[in-house]
Design a protein around this motif. Structure first.
Motif, PDB file in Angstrom:
ATOM      1  N   ILE A   1      -6.728 -10.369  -9.253  1.00 44.95           N
ATOM      2  CA  ILE A   1      -7.267 -10.424  -8.369  1.00 44.95           C
ATOM      3  C   ILE A   1      -7.451 -11.569  -7.790  1.00 44.95           C
ATOM      4  O   ILE A   1      -7.520 -12.329  -6.770  1.00 44.95           O
ATOM      5  CB  ILE A   1      -8.669  -9.719  -8.647  1.00 44.95           C
ATOM      6  CG1 ILE A   1      -8.609  -8.020  -8.413  1.00 44.95           C
ATOM      7  CG2 ILE A   1      -9.967 -10.108  -7.869  1.00 44.95           C
ATOM      8  CD1 ILE A   1      -9.901  -7.401  -8.727  1.00 44.95           C
TER       9      ILE A   1
ATOM     10  N   LEU B   1      -5.868  -6.549 -14.353  1.00 45.32           N
ATOM     11  CA  LEU B   1      -6.125  -6.702 -13.140  1.00 45.32           C
ATOM     12  C   LEU B   1      -7.003  -7.862 -12.640  1.00 45.32           C
ATOM     13  O   LEU B   1      -6.937  -8.446 -11.597  1.00 45.32           O
ATOM     14  CB  LEU B   1      -7.102  -5.428 -12.520  1.00 45.32           C
ATOM     15  CG  LEU B   1      -7.509  -5.436 -11.158  1.00 45.32           C
ATOM     16  CD1 LEU B   1      -6.407  -5.505 -10.015  1.00 45.32           C
ATOM     17  CD2 LEU B   1      -8.488  -4.401 -10.936  1.00 45.32           C
TER      18      LEU B   1
ATOM     19  N   TYR C   1       1.903  -7.727  -2.589  1.00 46.63           N
ATOM     20  CA  TYR C   1       1.691  -6.501  -3.197  1.00 46.63           C
ATOM     21  C   TYR C   1       0.980  -6.539  -4.491  1.00 46.63           C
ATOM     22  O   TYR C   1       1.466  -7.231  -5.311  1.00 46.63           O
ATOM     23  CB  TYR C   1       2.902  -5.920  -3.445  1.00 46.63           C
ATOM     24  CG  TYR C   1       3.872  -5.473  -1.895  1.00 46.63           C
ATOM     25  CD1 TYR C   1       3.699  -4.195  -1.265  1.00 46.63           C
ATOM     26  CD2 TYR C   1       4.401  -6.462  -1.151  1.00 46.63           C
ATOM     27  CE1 TYR C   1       4.255  -4.222  -0.039  1.00 46.63           C
ATOM     28  CE2 TYR C   1       4.911  -6.332  -0.105  1.00 46.63           C
ATOM     29  CZ  TYR C   1       4.950  -5.145   0.552  1.00 46.63           C
ATOM     30  OH  TYR C   1       5.561  -4.810   1.753  1.00 46.63           O
ATOM     31  N   LEU C   2       0.054  -5.601  -4.883  1.00 47.50           N
ATOM     32  CA  LEU C   2      -0.706  -5.526  -6.016  1.00 47.50           C
ATOM     33  C   LEU C   2      -0.661  -4.255  -6.654  1.00 47.50           C
ATOM     34  O   LEU C   2      -1.188  -3.264  -5.743  1.00 47.50           O
ATOM     35  CB  LEU C   2      -2.088  -6.127  -6.032  1.00 47.50           C
ATOM     36  CG  LEU C   2      -3.025  -6.202  -7.445  1.00 47.50           C
ATOM     37  CD1 LEU C   2      -3.962  -7.184  -6.925  1.00 47.50           C
ATOM     38  CD2 LEU C   2      -3.256  -5.191  -8.011  1.00 47.50           C
ATOM     39  N   TYR C   3       0.018  -4.007  -7.651  1.00 46.20           N
ATOM     40  CA  TYR C   3       0.050  -2.787  -8.173  1.00 46.20           C
ATOM     41  C   TYR C   3      -0.682  -2.616  -9.392  1.00 46.20           C
ATOM     42  O   TYR C   3      -0.436  -3.503 -10.561  1.00 46.20           O
ATOM     43  CB  TYR C   3       1.785  -2.429  -8.743  1.00 46.20           C
ATOM     44  CG  TYR C   3       2.471  -2.160  -7.507  1.00 46.20           C
ATOM     45  CD1 TYR C   3       2.867  -0.996  -7.396  1.00 46.20           C
ATOM     46  CD2 TYR C   3       3.018  -3.108  -6.703  1.00 46.20           C
ATOM     47  CE1 TYR C   3       3.652  -0.457  -6.183  1.00 46.20           C
ATOM     48  CE2 TYR C   3       3.761  -2.544  -5.602  1.00 46.20           C
ATOM     49  CZ  TYR C   3       4.021  -1.553  -5.405  1.00 46.20           C
ATOM     50  OH  TYR C   3       5.026  -1.278  -4.462  1.00 46.20           O
ATOM     51  N   HIS C   4      -1.991  -1.627  -9.488  1.00 47.93           N
ATOM     52  CA  HIS C   4      -2.656  -1.668 -10.757  1.00 47.93           C
ATOM     53  C   HIS C   4      -2.346  -0.359 -11.169  1.00 47.93           C
ATOM     54  O   HIS C   4      -2.765   0.799 -10.538  1.00 47.93           O
ATOM     55  CB  HIS C   4      -4.019  -2.074 -10.144  1.00 47.93           C
ATOM     56  CG  HIS C   4      -5.041  -1.988 -11.430  1.00 47.93           C
ATOM     57  ND1 HIS C   4      -6.366  -1.311 -11.286  1.00 47.93           N
ATOM     58  CD2 HIS C   4      -4.860  -2.120 -12.937  1.00 47.93           C
ATOM     59  CE1 HIS C   4      -6.975  -1.436 -12.549  1.00 47.93           C
ATOM     60  NE2 HIS C   4      -6.271  -1.930 -13.343  1.00 47.93           N
TER      61      HIS C   4
ATOM     62  N   LEU D   1     -10.736  -3.509  -3.552  1.00 56.66           N
ATOM     63  CA  LEU D   1      -9.285  -3.780  -3.248  1.00 56.66           C
ATOM     64  C   LEU D   1      -8.856  -3.318  -1.971  1.00 56.66           C
ATOM     65  O   LEU D   1      -8.157  -3.821  -1.315  1.00 56.66           O
ATOM     66  CB  LEU D   1      -8.170  -3.474  -4.413  1.00 56.66           C
ATOM     67  CG  LEU D   1      -8.307  -4.477  -5.482  1.00 56.66           C
ATOM     68  CD1 LEU D   1      -7.720  -3.691  -6.749  1.00 56.66           C
ATOM     69  CD2 LEU D   1      -7.791  -5.801  -5.238  1.00 56.66           C
TER      70      LEU D   1
ATOM     71  N   HIS E   1      -1.173  -5.570   0.178  1.00 55.25           N
ATOM     72  CA  HIS E   1      -0.873  -4.332   0.068  1.00 55.25           C
ATOM     73  C   HIS E   1      -1.309  -3.928  -1.389  1.00 55.25           C
ATOM     74  O   HIS E   1      -0.739  -4.335  -2.309  1.00 55.25           O
ATOM     75  CB  HIS E   1       0.526  -3.884   0.141  1.00 55.25           C
ATOM     76  CG  HIS E   1       1.135  -4.515   1.421  1.00 55.25           C
ATOM     77  ND1 HIS E   1       0.859  -4.173   2.673  1.00 55.25           N
ATOM     78  CD2 HIS E   1       1.791  -5.772   1.590  1.00 55.25           C
ATOM     79  CE1 HIS E   1       1.414  -4.818   3.725  1.00 55.25           C
ATOM     80  NE2 HIS E   1       1.928  -5.917   2.939  1.00 55.25           N
ATOM     81  N   TYR E   2      -2.187  -3.056  -1.698  1.00 54.39           N
ATOM     82  CA  TYR E   2      -2.685  -2.456  -2.712  1.00 54.39           C
ATOM     83  C   TYR E   2      -2.170  -0.924  -3.079  1.00 54.39           C
ATOM     84  O   TYR E   2      -2.573   0.087  -2.356  1.00 54.39           O
ATOM     85  CB  TYR E   2      -4.228  -2.701  -2.756  1.00 54.39           C
ATOM     86  CG  TYR E   2      -5.060  -1.677  -3.798  1.00 54.39           C
ATOM     87  CD1 TYR E   2      -4.831  -2.044  -5.343  1.00 54.39           C
ATOM     88  CD2 TYR E   2      -5.852  -0.663  -3.351  1.00 54.39           C
ATOM     89  CE1 TYR E   2      -5.527  -1.187  -6.287  1.00 54.39           C
ATOM     90  CE2 TYR E   2      -6.681  -0.113  -4.473  1.00 54.39           C
ATOM     91  CZ  TYR E   2      -6.370  -0.272  -5.758  1.00 54.39           C
ATOM     92  OH  TYR E   2      -6.934   0.389  -6.837  1.00 54.39           O
TER      93      TYR E   2
ATOM     94  N   GLN F   1      -7.648  -5.156   1.573  1.00 54.18           N
ATOM     95  CA  GLN F   1      -6.415  -4.828   2.312  1.00 54.18           C
ATOM     96  C   GLN F   1      -6.649  -4.623   3.762  1.00 54.18           C
ATOM     97  O   GLN F   1      -6.026  -4.967   4.560  1.00 54.18           O
ATOM     98  CB  GLN F   1      -5.990  -3.397   1.840  1.00 54.18           C
ATOM     99  CG  GLN F   1      -4.635  -2.782   2.157  1.00 54.18           C
ATOM    100  CD  GLN F   1      -4.016  -1.577   1.535  1.00 54.18           C
ATOM    101  OE1 GLN F   1      -3.156  -1.694   0.852  1.00 54.18           O
ATOM    102  NE2 GLN F   1      -5.000  -0.747   1.669  1.00 54.18           N
TER     103      GLN F   1
ATOM    104  N   HIS G   1     -11.381  -0.024  -7.211  1.00 55.60           N
ATOM    105  CA  HIS G   1     -10.448   0.461  -6.113  1.00 55.60           C
ATOM    106  C   HIS G   1     -11.067   0.128  -4.860  1.00 55.60           C
ATOM    107  O   HIS G   1     -10.338  -0.223  -4.025  1.00 55.60           O
ATOM    108  CB  HIS G   1     -10.615   2.173  -6.299  1.00 55.60           C
ATOM    109  CG  HIS G   1      -9.593   2.692  -5.482  1.00 55.60           C
ATOM    110  ND1 HIS G   1      -8.372   2.708  -5.420  1.00 55.60           N
ATOM    111  CD2 HIS G   1     -10.100   3.703  -4.502  1.00 55.60           C
ATOM    112  CE1 HIS G   1      -7.896   3.507  -4.481  1.00 55.60           C
ATOM    113  NE2 HIS G   1      -9.054   4.125  -3.927  1.00 55.60           N
TER     114      HIS G   1
END
Length: 328
Positions: A207, A203, A223-226, A240, A251-252, A244, A237
């Protein structure tokens, strides 16, 4: 072919890298990724020529001095090699702060002695006094943050990460090499959608990349997918979620592959959830960070989903003593 190193003559069989030959001869050499990315193992050729492929990513000034990456060097003749001069490779910094982000992740903030030019998403090699060196990605953004920030996960057997968690304190000096890595944001094609996928402390560079893009007026969707196995592994969390709210095109998506997902989380591995949401990645730009098997598999899947190889950015590397450890 032979290698002369530390006063010893070491055989280097055809097809063997310089690093493998040194390891086979029980020579003490620092290394990490073994694939030419982290530059932890860099050495200097004092006599003999090294192939150009073993100097990819090294600064031109260091190439001229004979520096090369032994982990990807298949020598074409005998070499006389030596360890690098610290003054050539290392900068000095001091620790500004350290705090706990989760039960296993520490935020380390350092200040270099002289200004450092870097791009968000790159990494530095941190070195302690005994020479132990490890690579850590930067979570900071040069034009937004006054210092350099890292997110460091403590793993069983992790010498450097355990030392940072237990022993490092504000004011302590550190040495570093770099910056290195080609996984960073460039402000070209601001309309292009960006897909960022990471697990664990992968991450950290994501970031930086996301903040860099958003503050550079990138107007495509980001788009960030963690992903993590457990809720505790989704360690920023709230930050982010706030990001947003500040940027409508950000988009998290937090993903859990172990714990049952609470409200607001998605079930599954981050790369699987992301590719399920976007099966067609034509004209997208992709950033992948984290555990190398995930990164390598996701690279292939993103390509098969239509992304151009030139638009898929990743710097996977793995610490040598932790390759077989399970991951969150």
């Amino acid at each position: 072919m032979t290698l002369r190193f530390n006063g010893a003559e070491i055989p280097c069989p055809q097809g063997s890298t310089v690093l493998d030959a040194l390891i086979e001869a029980d020579q003490s050499v620092e290394y990490s990724c073994k694939n030419g990315i982290c530059q932890t193992c860099v050495l200097r050729a004092d006599r003999g020529a090294v192939p150009a492929e073993s100097q990819v990513g090294i600064k031109d000034t260091l190439k001229a001095l004979g520096y090369f990456l032994p982990c990807v060097c298949l020598p074409e003749g005998s070499l006389e090699i030596s360890v690098p001069e610290d003054a050539d490779l290392l900068g000095r910094a001091r620790v500004v702060s350290k705090e706990t982000l989760s039960p296993s992740v520490s935020r380390l903030v350092i200040e270099p002695a002289t200004p450092l030019y870097y791009r968000a998403g790159q990494f530095l090699n941190l070195r302690r006094d005994d020479g132990l060196t490890r690579s850590y990605s930067l979570a900071s953004v040069p034009h937004l943050d006054p210092h350099l920030e890292f997110h460091i996960k403590t793993l069983p057997g992790g010498e450097m990460s355990t030392w940072i968690r237990d022993d490092v304190s504000p004011g302590q000096p550190l040495e570093f090499g770099g910056p290195n890595g080609a996984c960073f944001y460039l402000p070209e094609h601001p309309e292009q959608n960006l897909l960022l996928i990471g697990n664990g402390t992968g991450l950290a560079p994501l970031i930086g990349i996301a903040r860099d893009a958003l503050h550079s007026s990138h107007h495509g969707d980001v788009y960030l997918y963690h992903g993590s196995r457990h809720v505790a592994g989704i360690y920023l969390h709230e930050d982010l979620l706030e990001l947003q709210t500040l940027f409508p095109n950000f988009h998290y998506v937090p993903c859990l592959s172990g714990d049952a997902p609470p409200q607001g989380y998605r079930a599954g591995r981050a790369e699987a959830v992301a590719l399920g949401d976007f099966p067609d990645l034509t004209n997208w730009r992709i950033y992948l960070c984290g555990y190398p098997p995930m990164v390598n598999a996701a690279q292939r899947k993103c390509y098969l989903a239509g992304a151009r190889m030139d638009d898929i950015h990743a710097d996977p590397f793995e610490l040598k003593e932790l390759r077989s450890s399970p991951r969150d």
